[in-house]
Design a protein around this motif. Sequence first.
Motif, PDB file in Angstrom:
ATOM      1  N   ARG A  58       0.850  -1.061  -0.010  1.00  0.00           N
ATOM      2  CA  ARG A  58       0.173   0.256  -0.148  1.00  0.00           C
ATOM      3  C   ARG A  58       0.817   1.178   0.013  1.00  0.00           C
ATOM      4  O   ARG A  58       0.638   2.290  -0.626  1.00  0.00           O
ATOM      5  CB  ARG A  58      -0.907  -0.012   1.136  1.00  0.00           C
ATOM      6  CG  ARG A  58      -2.018   1.200   1.023  1.00  0.00           C
ATOM      7  CD  ARG A  58      -2.671   0.973   2.518  1.00  0.00           C
ATOM      8  NE  ARG A  58      -1.979   1.360   3.672  1.00  0.00           N
ATOM      9  CZ  ARG A  58      -1.423   2.622   4.186  1.00  0.00           C
ATOM     10  NH1 ARG A  58      -1.710   3.782   3.405  1.00  0.00           N
ATOM     11  NH2 ARG A  58      -0.507   2.557   5.105  1.00  0.00           N
ATOM     12  N   LYS A  59       1.908   1.211   0.687  1.00  0.00           N
ATOM     13  CA  LYS A  59       2.931   2.378   0.863  1.00  0.00           C
ATOM     14  C   LYS A  59       3.775   2.468  -0.453  1.00  0.00           C
ATOM     15  O   LYS A  59       3.672   3.954  -0.988  1.00  0.00           O
ATOM     16  CB  LYS A  59       3.791   2.197   1.938  1.00  0.00           C
ATOM     17  CG  LYS A  59       3.512   2.545   3.395  1.00  0.00           C
ATOM     18  CD  LYS A  59       4.315   2.063   4.316  1.00  0.00           C
ATOM     19  CE  LYS A  59       4.024   2.388   5.974  1.00  0.00           C
ATOM     20  NZ  LYS A  59       5.194   1.910   6.922  1.00  0.00           N
ATOM     21  N   LYS A  60       3.898   1.525  -1.316  1.00  0.00           N
ATOM     22  CA  LYS A  60       4.631   1.894  -2.519  1.00  0.00           C
ATOM     23  C   LYS A  60       3.416   2.161  -3.463  1.00  0.00           C
ATOM     24  O   LYS A  60       3.961   3.079  -4.346  1.00  0.00           O
ATOM     25  CB  LYS A  60       5.174   0.401  -3.013  1.00  0.00           C
ATOM     26  CG  LYS A  60       6.504  -0.190  -2.215  1.00  0.00           C
ATOM     27  CD  LYS A  60       6.660  -1.579  -2.921  1.00  0.00           C
ATOM     28  CE  LYS A  60       7.785  -1.911  -2.228  1.00  0.00           C
ATOM     29  NZ  LYS A  60       8.269  -3.359  -2.778  1.00  0.00           N
ATOM     30  N   MET A  61       2.453   1.747  -3.534  1.00  0.00           N
ATOM     31  CA  MET A  61       1.273   2.265  -4.410  1.00  0.00           C
ATOM     32  C   MET A  61       0.954   3.829  -4.141  1.00  0.00           C
ATOM     33  O   MET A  61       1.185   4.551  -5.111  1.00  0.00           O
ATOM     34  CB  MET A  61       0.058   1.567  -4.231  1.00  0.00           C
ATOM     35  CG  MET A  61      -0.920   1.867  -5.325  1.00  0.00           C
ATOM     36  SD  MET A  61      -2.270   0.630  -5.412  1.00  0.00           S
ATOM     37  CE  MET A  61      -2.879   0.986  -3.425  1.00  0.00           C
ATOM     38  N   GLU A  62       1.042   4.207  -2.857  1.00  0.00           N
ATOM     39  CA  GLU A  62       0.795   5.812  -2.628  1.00  0.00           C
ATOM     40  C   GLU A  62       2.090   6.425  -3.047  1.00  0.00           C
ATOM     41  O   GLU A  62       1.958   7.495  -3.606  1.00  0.00           O
ATOM     42  CB  GLU A  62       0.454   5.855  -1.026  1.00  0.00           C
ATOM     43  CG  GLU A  62      -0.800   5.474  -0.672  1.00  0.00           C
ATOM     44  CD  GLU A  62      -1.072   5.507   0.888  1.00  0.00           C
ATOM     45  OE1 GLU A  62       0.096   5.909   1.584  1.00  0.00           O
ATOM     46  OE2 GLU A  62      -1.904   5.105   1.397  1.00  0.00           O
TER      47      GLU A  62
END
Length: 152
Positions: free
Chosen positions: A25-29
Amino acid sequence: MAKSQQTFSKSEKEKKRLKKREDKRKKMEARKLQKEENGSSGIPLAYVDHNGNLTDTPPDPSMKVKVKAENIVIGVPQKDDSEVEEFDPIRKGKVSFYDNSKGFGFIIDSETNEKHFTHVSSIIDDIAENDNVTFELEKGQRGMNAVKVKQA
């Protein structure tokens, strides 16, 4: 009283799974933020120049080569009769090793200097080491074999 069904390994696997999900999720953000900052649409384009090399700049339109659809050959091109050369299947060589008791040996081709295996069943005349011979090649299990071996 019943034991708890939650074991240490199960809880560790669950922690790893949740951590993996959070990292994703952090990478996507982070990708979304980078896209907004740079204004790029994501994947950069790659171009092929007139030499066939990949570049990040578009090729020069003046170097473009036009090809007619009739000139594109799909498959193996037909050979002209003038291009067909006669292939002589009979080759010459020298016996480098021959064991009469075991019934096999090796012949060195005089043109290509390649070693070819030969068996007693494919020998017509009696041969010995250092004899000059003529032979034909045939595909065997482990490569090309010398067959129809005769003394020259």
